[in-house]
Design a protein around this motif. Structure first.
Motif, PDB file in Angstrom:
ATOM      1  N   SER A  42       0.658  -1.169   0.031  1.00 28.23           N
ATOM      2  CA  SER A  42       0.032  -0.100   0.055  1.00 28.23           C
ATOM      3  C   SER A  42       0.718   1.208   0.103  1.00 28.23           C
ATOM      4  N   PHE A  43       2.178   1.071  -0.138  1.00 23.23           N
ATOM      5  CA  PHE A  43       3.012   2.631   0.127  1.00 23.23           C
ATOM      6  C   PHE A  43       2.624   3.205  -1.246  1.00 23.23           C
ATOM      7  N   ILE A  44       2.424   3.096  -2.030  1.00 22.90           N
ATOM      8  CA  ILE A  44       2.256   3.786  -3.133  1.00 22.90           C
ATOM      9  C   ILE A  44       1.089   4.727  -3.047  1.00 22.90           C
ATOM     10  N   SER A  45       0.012   4.126  -2.766  1.00 23.97           N
ATOM     11  CA  SER A  45      -1.258   4.774  -2.526  1.00 23.97           C
ATOM     12  C   SER A  45      -1.122   5.604  -1.049  1.00 23.97           C
ATOM     13  N   ASP A  46      -0.438   5.118  -0.283  1.00 23.37           N
ATOM     14  CA  ASP A  46      -0.313   6.092   1.019  1.00 23.37           C
ATOM     15  C   ASP A  46       0.548   7.161   0.706  1.00 23.37           C
ATOM     16  N   LEU A  47       1.446   7.195  -0.187  1.00 24.25           N
ATOM     17  CA  LEU A  47       2.393   8.444  -0.448  1.00 24.25           C
ATOM     18  C   LEU A  47       1.609   9.148  -1.322  1.00 24.25           C
ATOM     19  N   GLY A  48       0.762   8.894  -2.092  1.00 16.25           N
ATOM     20  CA  GLY A  48      -0.209   9.809  -3.142  1.00 16.25           C
ATOM     21  C   GLY A  48      -1.130  10.507  -2.062  1.00 16.25           C
ATOM     22  N   ALA A  49      -1.578   9.618  -1.150  1.00 12.58           N
ATOM     23  CA  ALA A  49      -2.594  10.330  -0.439  1.00 12.58           C
ATOM     24  C   ALA A  49      -1.944  11.351   0.576  1.00 12.58           C
ATOM     25  N   GLY A  50      -0.827  10.930   1.018  1.00 11.88           N
ATOM     26  CA  GLY A  50      -0.143  11.854   1.868  1.00 11.88           C
ATOM     27  C   GLY A  50       0.359  13.317   1.207  1.00 11.88           C
TER      28      GLY A  50
END
Length: 177
Positions: free
Chosen positions: A80-88
């Motif tokens: 999930s890190f790609i989506s977490d980075l995008g959201a953050g």
């Protein structure tokens, strides 16, 4: 081991500085500044900064941004890190940061991270490699078009049984025209 967590921004910024310095030199060769075209030095021209002053201030600003972003790192995972980075990154103008640990050696999490970036059409691996001779610390710089740069830092313990993953995304600053 904690000192190593702060080695990521320093190492990545050193690489970024080298690239910035090199591209500044290329830009001056292709299109010299107005002071170079007239034969004046930047020190003699009021209001114009030298390339060294520009790089120094840019590096200071990057360090400050990375520190602010790293303080707000959220727990994530390889899935999930790609989506977490995008959201953050959408929430804050500075960027975003994630971290997680895995109970395996460094190679597995590094592969997972690289495979995740390979799925993004805009992601380009700019640089990667080990920072130590023992192979316990691995870093990478991944650029997402003109929008962002991710600094990836993985460090395994001495037994190579656990790996800590830290990724910092810095968003591009678009200068006012």
């Amino acid at each position: 081991m904690r000192w190593a967590l702060f080695a990521l921004p320093a190492a990545c910024l050193a690489v970024a500085l080298g690239a910035l310095w090199w591209t500044q030199g290329v830009a001056d060769i292709v299109a010299p500044s107005s002071s170079e075209a007239t034969g004046q030095r930047a020190e003699d021209t009021p209001g114009e900064r030298s390339a060294v002053e520009t790089v120094d201030s840019d590096v200071e600003r990057m360090f400050e941004r990375a520190e602010v972003v790293m303080e707000k790192a959220v727990e994530s995972s390889a899935d999930s890190f790609i989506s977490d980075l995008g959201a953050g990154a959408e929430k804050g103008a500075q960027g975003a940061a994630v971290r997680w640990s895995e109970q395996r050696d460094l190679v597995g999490p590094a592969q997972d991270v690289l495979y995740a970036y390979a799925e993004l059409p805009e992601a380009e691996l700019m640089s990667s490699g080990y920072l130590d001779l023992a192979g316990n610390v691995w870093v990478a710089l991944v650029q997402g078009g003109r929008e962002w740069v991710d600094m990836v830092y993985l460090a395994s313990n001495e037994e190579r049984s656990e790996t800590d993953v830290h990724i910092v995304r810095l968003r591009a600053e678009i200068p006012d025209s």
